[in-house]
Write a protein that holds these residues in place. Structure first.
Motif, PDB file in Angstrom:
ATOM      1  N   LYS A 187     -17.895 -21.846  81.451  1.00 27.82           N
ATOM      2  CA  LYS A 187     -17.525 -21.030  82.609  1.00 27.82           C
ATOM      3  C   LYS A 187     -16.826 -21.885  83.661  1.00 27.82           C
ATOM      4  O   LYS A 187     -15.906 -21.429  84.335  1.00 27.82           O
ATOM      5  N   TYR A 188     -17.259 -23.117  83.819  1.00 25.63           N
ATOM      6  CA  TYR A 188     -16.678 -23.988  84.839  1.00 25.63           C
ATOM      7  C   TYR A 188     -15.374 -24.622  84.361  1.00 25.63           C
ATOM      8  O   TYR A 188     -14.513 -24.968  85.172  1.00 25.63           O
ATOM      9  N   LEU A 189     -15.228 -24.759  83.055  1.00 23.26           N
ATOM     10  CA  LEU A 189     -13.955 -25.274  82.538  1.00 23.26           C
ATOM     11  C   LEU A 189     -12.820 -24.288  82.775  1.00 23.26           C
ATOM     12  O   LEU A 189     -11.655 -24.663  82.736  1.00 23.26           O
ATOM     13  N   ASN A 190     -13.159 -23.024  83.000  1.00 18.01           N
ATOM     14  CA  ASN A 190     -12.141 -21.995  83.183  1.00 18.01           C
ATOM     15  C   ASN A 190     -11.917 -21.634  84.642  1.00 18.01           C
ATOM     16  O   ASN A 190     -11.214 -20.683  84.943  1.00 18.01           O
ATOM     17  N   ILE A 191     -12.522 -22.365  85.577  1.00 19.73           N
ATOM     18  CA  ILE A 191     -12.377 -22.007  86.995  1.00 19.73           C
ATOM     19  C   ILE A 191     -10.924 -22.076  87.429  1.00 19.73           C
ATOM     20  O   ILE A 191     -10.378 -21.153  88.043  1.00 19.73           O
ATOM     21  N   ARG A 192     -10.238 -23.171  87.114  1.00 16.66           N
ATOM     22  CA  ARG A 192      -8.856 -23.342  87.555  1.00 16.66           C
ATOM     23  C   ARG A 192      -7.940 -22.265  86.960  1.00 16.66           C
ATOM     24  O   ARG A 192      -7.103 -21.683  87.648  1.00 16.66           O
ATOM     25  N   SER A 193      -8.072 -22.018  85.663  1.00 18.21           N
ATOM     26  CA  SER A 193      -7.224 -21.032  85.026  1.00 18.21           C
ATOM     27  C   SER A 193      -7.524 -19.648  85.560  1.00 18.21           C
ATOM     28  O   SER A 193      -6.626 -18.807  85.711  1.00 18.21           O
ATOM     29  N   THR A 194      -8.797 -19.351  85.918  1.00 20.50           N
ATOM     30  CA  THR A 194      -9.151 -18.044  86.470  1.00 20.50           C
ATOM     31  C   THR A 194      -8.503 -17.839  87.831  1.00 20.50           C
ATOM     32  O   THR A 194      -7.944 -16.787  88.128  1.00 20.50           O
TER      33      THR A 194
END
Length: 347
Positions: free
Chosen positions: A333-340
């Motif tokens: 979930k945190y690896l996708n923060i930037r892309s989100t």
């Protein structure tokens, strides 16, 4: 006394010579003018004899008349040439100015085309900017221009409005665009401030891929999975990332301080734990070797070690965990923060 008489005699002689010279010069000048007067007043007769038996015409002229006629003709001829030269110069100047005017007109036409394209881009820019600043929760009232009926947009470019006498429509459009951009400066600065604060926050939480260069893939996800050694199901408290080889650099996923550098033969092998702000911890297991020590401060993106196959492992990979306090959470979930955030901002 003899000397005085001598000086007096010389003085009288000198005065007499001056008088004689002045008299002779005056007589010479008078004789010249008398001769010149007789010359120009001398009369000549031009006889015009026709071939028929008609009357003979006698034309009486003087030298003065001839000189006067000559001067008049010379003046007329000189005036003609002067007028011709002046006309040619004026014509050349007119041609040059006409050429410059045509060039200026071409430049003006090009400028109008550029202004038209600029306004088209401005119309596309306005809703994108308004949408973005509204999405970020920034007050958009500051982008309204004075004298427009709308609030915070470029709708004035789409309607009709009065143009002052002698002004180009493009100039008025540029003035309105300038006013809009000036009003939009403050919201854009607020966006920059917000993005700076978000960027600072994203360096304090684990929000990037833990393998340098973003290489590798997730071979085992967080949650229930089968133990490759016992065949039983268990809760996998992290994610496994593989590049199919050893030695690829592992990086810190957020700013923090190393609190543990350890070796666990029956578990994570060579592993590192980093404490971050806001209660976050990250663990990196099965490492080949370390590049950090306990107490060392690291920044997001710093290399802390290399992918290995130490501890209880079936092959080279990185076991990566994220903890919030005493709770273990899904790192994905945190690896996708930037892309989100990027996807949200592009809508």
């Amino acid at each position: 006394m003899a000397v005085v008489h001598e000086y007096k005699r010389l003085e009288n002689s000198l005065v007499q010579k001056v008088k004689n010279s002045a008299s002779g010069l005056g007589k010479g000048i008078a004789a010249f003018f008398r001769a010149f007067g007789r010359l120009i007043t001398r009369r000549y007769t031009i006889v015009l004899v026709p071939h028929s038996e008609k009357k003979v015409y006698n034309l009486h002229i003087t030298v003065f008349t001839v000189i006067l006629v000559f001067l008049v003709l010379a003046g007329a001829l000189g005036g003609f040439f002067w007028y011709g030269a002046t006309f040619n110069a004026a014509r050349g100047s007119y041609v040059a100015k006409d050429t410059r005017l045509k060039d200026t007109q071409a430049s003006l036409d090009k400028m109008r085309d550029e202004v038209t394209q600029l306004l088209q881009e401005a119309r596309r820019f306005e809703p994108a900017l308004t949408s973005t600043i509204s999405l970020l929760g920034i007050d958009v009232k500051g982008t309204s221009t004075a004298g427009t009926a709308s609030s915070g947009d470029l709708s004035s470019f789409l309607g009709l409005y009065d143009i002052p006498d002698g002004s180009l429509k493009e100039v008025e459009d540029l003035k309105r665009l300038r006013d809009y951009l000036a009003a939009a400066t403050e919201p854009i600065q607020e966006i920059g401030t917000l993005l700076d604060s978000q960027s600072a926050l994203l360096t304090e939480i684990p929000s990037i891929w833990p393998i340098k260069g973003g290489i590798g893939h997730i071979s085992t996800y967080f949650g229930q999975t089968e133990n490759p050694f016992t065949g039983q199901y268990y809760i996998h408290k992290g994610i496994d990332l593989s590049t199919y080889r050893q030695g690829d650099p592992i990086i810190a996923t957020a700013d923090g301080q190393v609190v543990s550098v350890d070796f666990d033969q029956g578990g994570f092998g060579n592993n590192v734990i980093i404490r971050h702000k806001h209660g976050f911890y990250t663990r990196y297991g099965h490492m080949l070797s370390f590049r950090v020590k306990v107490g060392q401060k690291v920044q997001q993106g710093d290399i802390i070690g290399y992918i290995g196959n130490t501890g209880l492992s079936t092959g080279p990979h990185l076991h990566y965990e994220v903890h919030i306090g005493s709770d273990v959470v899904d790192p994905y979930k945190y690896l996708n923060i930037r892309s989100t955030i990027a996807k949200t901002g592009s809508r």
